[in-house]
Enzyme design. Structure first.
Site, short mmCIF file in Angstrom:
data_model
loop_
_atom_site.label_atom_id
_atom_site.label_comp_id
_atom_site.label_asym_id
_atom_site.label_seq_id
_atom_site.Cartn_x
_atom_site.Cartn_y
_atom_site.Cartn_z
N GLU A 4 3.44 -10.58 63.38
CA GLU A 4 2.73 -10.60 62.08
C GLU A 4 2.06 -11.94 61.76
O GLU A 4 2.31 -12.51 60.70
CB GLU A 4 3.73 -10.26 60.96
CG GLU A 4 4.31 -8.90 61.10
CD GLU A 4 5.37 -8.60 60.04
OE1 GLU A 4 5.39 -7.47 59.56
OE2 GLU A 4 6.16 -9.50 59.71
C1 NGO Z 1 8.99 -6.30 60.53
C2 NGO Z 1 8.71 -7.75 60.24
C3 NGO Z 1 9.88 -8.46 59.58
C4 NGO Z 1 10.47 -7.62 58.47
C5 NGO Z 1 10.85 -6.25 59.01
C6 NGO Z 1 11.41 -5.36 57.93
C7 NGO Z 1 9.01 -7.45 62.46
C8 NGO Z 1 9.11 -7.70 63.89
N1 NGO Z 1 8.47 -8.25 61.58
O1 NGO Z 1 9.53 -6.37 61.87
O2 NGO Z 1 9.45 -9.70 59.08
O3 NGO Z 1 11.61 -8.25 57.96
O4 NGO Z 1 9.76 -5.61 59.61
O5 NGO Z 1 11.71 -4.09 58.38
#
Ligand code: NGO
Length: 516
Positions: free
Chosen positions: A328
């Site tokens: 992200e």
């Molecule tokens: C995503 C995000 C995290 C969140 C999570 C919550 C990934 C790999 N990055 O997973 O920052 O906490 O969802 O479900």
């Protein structure tokens, strides 16, 4: 603390039980089958009538620490002395190392005269002990002596894992559990032959591991109030971390540390504003938004910081993997992301570790020797397939199957819902080998169930979301595909319930399961 209580209970109750053991004349047959184990064993050949009974004369024969662990498991509920000796003896549970069972495999031969547990490595003995424990009635989990017979069903189990990596993750950044709570979690996951615990040690809200070269990371980034919503906070000292690594290793669990970068770094930047491009400290944030922060990819200070962190983490991590996040990064341009990975992935190798990251790192040509953690939902991920074709390995954490922080259904408390509701059958109903097209099975190292902690506050919250779903993922990782069977799984899970009850685990009583 728990061990101390067990020992105390044993000392207090032992004389009482020896006096009453002979009164226990009721012959209670054990309804457990060799195939009743979680995760399912690879092969079981029953020998009806050839059961072994643990009595007050039983001894445990073995020279390593696992023999002592087995004795410590069996003593409280049986009330027997169960001495650990090294010479072969009659009426014994014998633990022995010999070639031929694989890294984590074992064979358990149960006969009227003895139980033999054979393995090539200590890990195999540990796994065999977890199986043996489940072949005894749930009352074996009691911490005071029980009046009953202790019968292990006769036969032979030959067992080995489908995948080398069977993991789960705790997110220490959004909610910081105490080291004691992490230890309790390690106890509980290791029962199911989970052998890796990934610790998500940094995120926008908090920084949870002491780094000597950058002390303000924890002084500021790990201060009280740095959990989601301003709850909790705190960090692991290096001693805390080393103690956890050792505690986990005793239970065949390897700790995998993660520092998330180049995104998810707001806490680090509040401590060290030089890690931003404009040099201005951002405001502290404990909300649940993601993707807004980024390290400054063009600045040398970024790589001094990253190298110090990787070096210090690698120094205190005996396991092979070092996780560098990489998910992200909406505030990092694609070009900057690739430039960052081109420098950072080799740094992990430089300090003797295998780089491990969320599957986005697969976009980088430098990721060929890396492990990608697939956390997507869609089946078609061309950049993942390309990275794997170039040599990267894969750990499967599809969010709509393995994310333990997703709610079970609309009514259960806690959890998020962005990847959907995940009841036990959804967590169980897929195959890591075939979920993604174009990935050859040898490229798959295993499975991991992450538990993100945005909605967590307590140990009960952790347990409620982790159990029973984590057991489904443990079975996908351990058991041969040929054993995959929802009806069998749900029956074995239902029968396991009383053990969690005895152990005080607040598991989700899923309506899909008929709980005993
Ligand atoms: C995503 C995000 C995290 C969140 C999570 C919550 C990934 C790999 N990055 O997973 O920052 O906490 O969802 O479900």
């Amino acid at each position: 603390m728990r061990l101390f209580r067990l020992t105390l209970a044993l000392v207090v109750a032992l004389p009482l039980v020896t006096a009453t053991a002979s009164v226990a004349s009721f012959r209670e047959r054990v309804p457990i089958a060799l195939t009743g184990v979680l995760p399912a064993v690879a092969d079981a050949v029953p020998a009806p009538g050839d059961d072994f009974q643990i009595t007050e004369d039983t001894v445990i024969v073995g020279s390593g620490d696992v023999a002592g662990q087995l004795a410590a498991i069996l003593r409280p509920a049986t009330g027997f002395v169960l001495p650990v000796v090294t010479r072969p003896s009659r009426n014994a549970v014998l633990l022995r190392l010999e070639p031929g069972h694989g890294d984590e495999g074992y064979r358990l031969v149960i006969r009227r005269e003895s139980v033999e547990l054979l393995a090539t490595e200590r890990a195999g003995l540990f796994n065999g002990v977890q199986t043996l424990r489940q072949l005894l009635p749930p009352a074996i989990e009691a911490d005071v002596p029980q009046r009953r017979q202790w019968i292990v069903p006769g036969g032979t189990i030959t067992d080995r894992p489908r995948y080398a990596y069977r993991g789960t993750m705790l997110d220490l950044a959004r909610h910081f559990p105490t080291p004691d709570e992490i230890r309790t979690h390690i106890d509980r996951i290791s029962r199911f032959k989970i052998n890796h615990l990934h610790l998500h040690l940094s995120d926008d809200q908090g920084w949870r591991i002491r780094i000597d070269a950058w002390p303000k990371l924890t002084e500021i980034g790990g201060a009280p109030g740095t959990g989601v919503g301003g709850h909790g906070g705190g960090f692991l000292t290096k001693q805390d971390y080393r103690d956890l690594v050792r505690y986990a290793a005793d239970r065949n669990v390897t700790i995998v540390p993660e520092i998330d970068m180049p995104g998810h770094v707001n806490a680090a930047q509040t401590a060290y504003p030089e890690l931003t491009c404009d040099g201005v400290a951002p405001r502290r944030r404990t909300d649940m938004r993601v993707g807004y922060s980024t390290l400054c990819v063009g600045e040398e200070v970024t790589y001094r910081f990253v190298e110090d962190v990787i070096r210090e983490l690698a120094e205190m991590t005996p396991g092979p993997y070092l996780h560098i996040g990489g998910d992200e990064t909406f505030a990092t341009s694609h070009g900057s992301y690739l430039a960052f990975q081109r420098r950072v992935l080799p740094l992990v190798h430089k300090y003797g570790k295998i780089p491990y990251g969320w599957h986005e790192i697969g976009q980088s040509p430098a990721a060929t020797g890396a492990v990608l953690q697939f956390w997507g939902r869609e089946r078609n991920h061309p950049s993942v397939a390309t990275a794997v074709a170039a040599g990267a390995k894969l750990i499967m954490s599809p969010a709509n199957r393995t994310y333990l922080d997703m709610e079970y259904d609309l009514l259960t408390p806690g959890g998020l819902d962005w990847a959907g509701a995940i009841e036990v059958s959804t967590a169980y109903g897929w195959d890591p080998a075939t979920l993604l097209p174009g990935i050859p099975e040898p490229s798959i190292l295993g499975v991991e169930a992450p538990l993100w902690s945005e909605t967590l506050r307590t140990q009960d919250d952790i347990e409620f979301l982790a159990f029973p779903r984590l057991v489904a993922i443990a079975e996908l990782g351990w058991s041969p595909r040929a054993t995959h069977d929802w009806n069998s799984f749900r029956a074995r899970l239902g029968a396991y319930g009383p053990r969690w009850v005895r152990d005080g685990v607040r598991f989700h009583r899923s309506p899909e399961i008929r709980w005993f």
